[in-house]
Enzyme design. Sequence first.
Site, mmCIF file in Angstrom:
data_model
loop_
_atom_site.group_PDB
_atom_site.id
_atom_site.type_symbol
_atom_site.label_atom_id
_atom_site.label_comp_id
_atom_site.label_asym_id
_atom_site.label_seq_id
_atom_site.Cartn_x
_atom_site.Cartn_y
_atom_site.Cartn_z
ATOM 1 N N SER A 56 29.581 39.374 32.573
ATOM 2 C CA SER A 56 30.875 39.850 32.102
ATOM 3 C C SER A 56 30.833 40.771 30.890
ATOM 4 C CB SER A 56 31.798 38.663 31.815
ATOM 5 O OG SER A 56 32.188 38.049 33.015
ATOM 6 N N LYS A 82 37.263 40.157 22.379
ATOM 7 C CA LYS A 82 37.757 39.664 23.660
ATOM 8 C C LYS A 82 38.721 38.511 23.436
ATOM 9 C CE LYS A 82 35.966 38.060 28.150
ATOM 10 N NZ LYS A 82 34.722 37.809 28.917
ATOM 11 N N SER A 120 34.284 40.164 33.061
ATOM 12 C CA SER A 120 35.629 39.855 32.594
ATOM 13 C C SER A 120 35.967 40.502 31.247
ATOM 14 C CB SER A 120 35.791 38.333 32.459
ATOM 15 O OG SER A 120 34.882 37.815 31.484
#
Length: 483
Positions: free
Chosen positions: A173, A79, A149
């Site tokens: 997330s 990420k 996210s």
Amino acid sequence: MTPADLTLAAAAAAIRDRRLSPVELVESVLDRITRVEPELGAYATVTADRARRSARAAEEEIAAGHRRGPLHGIPMGLKDLIDVAGTATSAGSRVRDGHRAGADSAVAARLWEAGAVLVGKTHTHEFAYGLITPQTRNARDRDRIAGGSSGGSAVAVAAGTATFALGTDTGGSIRVPAALNGVVGLKPTYGLVPRHGVTSLSWSLDHVGPITRNVEDAALVLPALAGYDPRDPASVRSGPPDHRPAPEPDLTGLRVGVPHTYYFDHVDPEVEAAVRAAVDRLRDLGARLTEVGVPLARYIQATQWGLMVPEATAYHARTLRDTPDRYAEDVRVLLEAGELMPAGDHLRAQRARTLMRREWARLLTEVDVIAAPTVPLTAVPAGRESVTWPDGTAEAVSDAYVRLCAPADITGFPALTLPVGHDHAGLPIGMQLIGRPFEEATLLRTGHAYERTAPAARPREQAPREQAPPGATAFHHARRSLA
């Protein structure tokens, strides 16, 4: 099937047995990225040259008899909050234009030590402050959201453009996008995986964990990540983790709590049916089901926002003052809202969290695992901002997605999501398992037992096109009172 479609466990076994080379596997994944990435948008940066160099080095090491373990030669994504030395960590924001990390994050360094191969940095909702990831499309239906996210990480794993990936989880997330894309996501116990070198959203809620294609793969990744790091003030000392699932899918004696409040309130009927069927399968495998209540349920969402909003605003105080125009509007509104939140609300949220941890710990002396939906609805069409439930209650989509994930972030208890079915449109449905601190092994054992005996998943399919409704309510939170 190509090497890019292999699970981590299958790829690792093939590499170990010299039936597959890391170079072949990485080239297959890079080829998949070339073909599908323009449509999916999972990656902020693709590190193809680095991946090829790492794959060749892994192949040479393994040929010389120096295999480091199951992650050696395995392609993965990180990420875009997770620092890799010399590589951009943009956090999905123009605020970070031109940024390059000066050193590796703790988790990246541990993955290099395990021999993993970075193929790219995956998209995140800006600074992880959202549940959509607007740059990325759902792996099952391009007209729907990926979730966030950690949307890029989940889509990469689901689409075969990474064998596994890391995400972060502050309000769901990791679990939200994993559930919406039909893959597995593990939020470890708070403090088990160090966060040094990972851009923070809310320091007292942030977790780092793996997204994988199945539960067995999550069990292979977690030991490489877990362990004490003095650079993370929340990091805890724990013994060497052994999270390998049991070889047989037998859950005899396992006590599974099924909430009769909160987790099945305002949940799509197809989601509820799939999760209850999955819970029944756990019973068929020997588990004992018990109805349980959810402690302090009425305070969960207020506590989540009461902790997260002011902590996020504090982290961004300088750039919010100096360059507010460089934030996306939805994130800037949330950060500005944090400036309006009274200190008393933040203190009440901290007290509420203390009470919740105590009551959830008590609940988990009565059962070993809590099983519930991960999110109350499947992936919505891109652009939709609200959902209206049958009783007329309207809810922001982001509120709906965070609602069932928040308790595990507030308490810091581990949570695992795994796919348990599809809705009428072929969109994935996830079941969430929550357990006692540092007992990830119990969650993995439970999820693996379900996974090994569940009906075969339906083929991937595109859902019908659906237009987002006009005039949806904007996602914002100016203040949530905890009085």
